[in-house]
Write an enzyme that holds these catalytic residues in place. Structure first.
Site, mmCIF file in Angstrom:
data_model
loop_
_atom_site.group_PDB
_atom_site.id
_atom_site.type_symbol
_atom_site.label_atom_id
_atom_site.label_comp_id
_atom_site.label_asym_id
_atom_site.label_seq_id
_atom_site.Cartn_x
_atom_site.Cartn_y
_atom_site.Cartn_z
ATOM 1 N N HIS A 1 154.229 38.578 8.650
ATOM 2 C CA HIS A 1 154.264 37.849 7.373
ATOM 3 C C HIS A 1 155.714 37.698 6.905
ATOM 4 O O HIS A 1 156.454 38.676 6.781
ATOM 5 C CB HIS A 1 153.448 38.625 6.338
ATOM 6 C CG HIS A 1 153.287 37.944 5.023
ATOM 7 N ND1 HIS A 1 152.327 36.988 4.782
ATOM 8 C CD2 HIS A 1 153.958 38.092 3.851
ATOM 9 C CE1 HIS A 1 152.418 36.578 3.527
ATOM 10 N NE2 HIS A 1 153.401 37.226 2.936
ATOM 11 N N ASP B 1 158.165 36.200 3.955
ATOM 12 C CA ASP B 1 158.217 35.761 2.560
ATOM 13 C C ASP B 1 159.475 34.948 2.297
ATOM 14 O O ASP B 1 160.589 35.482 2.353
ATOM 15 C CB ASP B 1 158.195 36.988 1.639
ATOM 16 C CG ASP B 1 156.836 37.666 1.632
ATOM 17 O OD1 ASP B 1 155.853 36.978 1.321
ATOM 18 O OD2 ASP B 1 156.765 38.871 1.940
ATOM 19 N N GLY C 1 157.205 37.742 -5.778
ATOM 20 C CA GLY C 1 158.648 37.887 -6.000
ATOM 21 C C GLY C 1 159.228 39.157 -5.402
ATOM 22 O O GLY C 1 160.386 39.157 -4.992
ATOM 23 N N PHE C 2 158.439 40.220 -5.351
ATOM 24 C CA PHE C 2 158.997 41.502 -4.919
ATOM 25 C C PHE C 2 157.968 42.325 -4.151
ATOM 26 O O PHE C 2 156.772 42.242 -4.447
ATOM 27 C CB PHE C 2 159.470 42.318 -6.141
ATOM 28 C CG PHE C 2 160.470 41.581 -6.968
ATOM 29 C CD1 PHE C 2 161.823 41.593 -6.623
ATOM 30 C CD2 PHE C 2 160.065 40.816 -8.055
ATOM 31 C CE1 PHE C 2 162.747 40.871 -7.370
ATOM 32 C CE2 PHE C 2 160.979 40.086 -8.810
ATOM 33 C CZ PHE C 2 162.329 40.114 -8.461
ATOM 34 N N ASP D 1 147.582 39.665 -0.568
ATOM 35 C CA ASP D 1 149.009 40.034 -0.453
ATOM 36 C C ASP D 1 149.480 40.735 -1.725
ATOM 37 O O ASP D 1 149.463 40.138 -2.805
ATOM 38 C CB ASP D 1 149.804 38.732 -0.227
ATOM 39 C CG ASP D 1 151.291 38.959 -0.010
ATOM 40 O OD1 ASP D 1 151.743 40.112 0.045
ATOM 41 O OD2 ASP D 1 152.002 37.929 0.121
ATOM 42 N N MET E 1 157.340 30.735 -1.392
ATOM 43 C CA MET E 1 157.344 30.910 -2.856
ATOM 44 C C MET E 1 158.526 30.115 -3.359
ATOM 45 O O MET E 1 159.609 30.671 -3.644
ATOM 46 C CB MET E 1 157.474 32.408 -3.193
ATOM 47 C CG MET E 1 156.194 33.184 -2.944
ATOM 48 S SD MET E 1 156.464 34.961 -2.764
ATOM 49 C CE MET E 1 156.799 35.004 -1.012
ATOM 50 N N MET F 1 147.061 36.318 -4.183
ATOM 51 C CA MET F 1 148.080 37.297 -4.567
ATOM 52 C C MET F 1 147.414 38.432 -5.352
ATOM 53 O O MET F 1 146.644 38.192 -6.291
ATOM 54 C CB MET F 1 149.163 36.653 -5.440
ATOM 55 C CG MET F 1 150.054 35.647 -4.736
ATOM 56 S SD MET F 1 150.819 36.231 -3.213
ATOM 57 C CE MET F 1 151.808 37.615 -3.789
ATOM 58 N N HIS G 1 154.929 32.508 4.147
ATOM 59 C CA HIS G 1 154.473 32.412 2.753
ATOM 60 C C HIS G 1 155.621 31.837 1.923
ATOM 61 O O HIS G 1 156.612 32.508 1.679
ATOM 62 C CB HIS G 1 154.081 33.829 2.287
ATOM 63 C CG HIS G 1 153.730 33.950 0.846
ATOM 64 N ND1 HIS G 1 153.562 35.180 0.226
ATOM 65 C CD2 HIS G 1 153.496 33.015 -0.112
ATOM 66 C CE1 HIS G 1 153.255 34.992 -1.048
ATOM 67 N NE2 HIS G 1 153.223 33.681 -1.290
ATOM 68 N N MET H 1 161.526 32.981 -0.444
ATOM 69 C CA MET H 1 161.670 32.831 -1.904
ATOM 70 C C MET H 1 162.963 32.080 -2.201
ATOM 71 O O MET H 1 163.988 32.345 -1.556
ATOM 72 C CB MET H 1 161.731 34.204 -2.563
ATOM 73 C CG MET H 1 160.564 35.106 -2.197
ATOM 74 S SD MET H 1 160.645 36.661 -3.105
ATOM 75 C CE MET H 1 159.346 37.587 -2.288
ATOM 76 N N SER I 1 154.543 42.626 6.017
ATOM 77 C CA SER I 1 155.547 41.747 5.409
ATOM 78 C C SER I 1 156.930 42.294 5.708
ATOM 79 O O SER I 1 157.271 43.407 5.283
ATOM 80 C CB SER I 1 155.340 41.680 3.901
ATOM 81 O OG SER I 1 156.527 41.202 3.300
HETATM 82 C C1 DX5 Z 1 155.431 39.456 -2.780
HETATM 83 C C2 DX5 Z 1 155.295 39.135 -1.324
HETATM 84 C C3 DX5 Z 1 154.617 40.165 -0.535
HETATM 85 C C4 DX5 Z 1 155.291 41.504 -0.504
HETATM 86 C C5 DX5 Z 1 154.249 42.537 -0.266
HETATM 87 O O1 DX5 Z 1 155.870 38.322 -3.449
HETATM 88 O O2 DX5 Z 1 154.553 37.929 -1.162
HETATM 89 O O3 DX5 Z 1 154.330 39.712 0.788
HETATM 90 O O4 DX5 Z 1 156.274 41.614 0.481
HETATM 91 O O5 DX5 Z 1 154.836 43.800 -0.371
HETATM 92 P P1 DX5 Z 1 153.977 45.086 -0.762
HETATM 93 O O6 DX5 Z 1 152.942 45.274 0.319
HETATM 94 O O7 DX5 Z 1 154.993 46.171 -0.794
HETATM 95 O O8 DX5 Z 1 153.335 44.819 -2.092
HETATM 96 ZN ZN ZN Z 2 153.867 37.343 0.861
#
Ligand code: DX5
Ligand code: ZN
Length: 214
Positions: A31, A33, A140-141, A173, A66, A135, A64, A35, A6
C-alpha cells in the site's frame, strides 16, 4: 483476509529493503500513500520514489491517492503498473469518468471514502469499480486511532455490493491491528491496510502480517 502493509510507516532511508522484507513476509499488496499537502495536511512521495518501490516489490502495488487534481496523479502513477489506484470521492467532481479513465490505463479503479462519507453515496459507481477503500482514520498520517463506526459502514457497503457487484472488494485503512481484525472480518472486509502495526511490530513483519490473516 488480505493484508496490505502501508509503507508510510517504513524506514524511508532503507526503503527498498523494507519493501522486500514485507514481500518476503508474505503480504498480499504493498500500500502506497500519495499525499499532496493540499487534500491532506501532509506530503509524501511522488513517482520517482514509487518507481523504486515498483522495482523492489514482488507483490502488486495498491496506490492510495490523497490529492487534489486526481487525473494529474493518475497519469503520473499508472505507468508504474500498480494493481489498484484509489481516489477520494470527496475530491472528485467526475468520479465515473475517472473510474473509466483509470481502467482504460490498465489499472483497477477503486474509490476511497473518508470516515464521514456514507457508502450510499457511491451506490451507482459500485458496478464499475473493483474495490472500495473505507478510511478508519482521517487521512493524512499513520499511527492514528481506529474509528469504530467503520464497522457499521462496512456492513452497509457489503449489502450494497451484494446488490450491484459481488466482485467488488472492501478494504479498510487506518489503525488496524490484532485487536480490531476479528470485527473487521465479521463486517465483511476483504483487505486491511496496516502501517504502524506491521512496521512497528517487535515480533517481526511476518508475525504481524500473519496475525491479520484470519
Ligand atoms: C493514512 C494512510 C494510511 C496509513 C495507515 O492517511 O492512508 O494508509 O499509513 O497507517 P496506520 O496503520 O498506522 O494507521
Ligand atoms: Zn492509505
Amino acid at each position: 483476509m488480505l493484508v496490505a502493509p502501508s509503507i508510510l510507516s517504513a524506514d524511508f532511508g532503507n526503503l527498498a529493503n523494507e519493501v522486500k522484507a514485507i514481500c518476503n513476509a508474505e503480504c498480499d499488496l504493498v500500500h502506497v500513500d500519495v499525499m499532496d499537502g493540499h487534500f491532506v495536511p501532509n506530503l509524501t512521495i511522488g513517482p520517482v520514489v514509487v518507481s523504486a518501490v515498483a522495482k523492489a516489490t514482488t507483490k502488486p502495488m495498491d496506490i492510495h491517492l490523497m490529492v487534489e487534481n486526481n487525473t494529474f496523479f493518475v497519469d503520473l502513477f499508472a505507468p508504474l503498473r500498480p494493481k489498484y489506484i484509489s481516489f477520494h470521492i470527496e475530491e472528485e467532481k467526475h468520479p465515473h469518468r475517472l473510474v473509466q479513465y483509470i481502467r482504460s490505463l490498465g489499472v483497477k479503479p477503486a474509490i476511497v471514502l473518508n470516515p464521514h462519507t456514507p457508502p450510499e453515496s457511491i451506490e451507482y459507481l459500485l458496478a464499475d469499480i473493483d474495490m472500495v477503500l473505507l478510511m478508519s482514520v482521517n487521512p493524512g498520517f499513520g499511527g492514528q486511532q481506529f474509528i469504530p463506526s467503520v464497522l457499521e459502514r462496512a456492513k452497509r457497503l457489503k449489502a450494497l455490493i451484494e446488490l450491484h457487484n459481488p466482485n467488488c472488494l472492501i478494504e479498510v485503512d487506518g489503525g488496524v491491528n490484532n485487536q480490531n481484525i476479528n470485527a473487521l472480518k465479521e463486517a465483511g472486509v476483504d483487505i486491511v491496510v496496516a502501517g504502524s502495526y506491521v512496521f512497528g511490530n517487535r515480533d517481526g513483519y511476518k508475525e504481524a502480517i500473519n496475525s491479520l490473516k484470519i
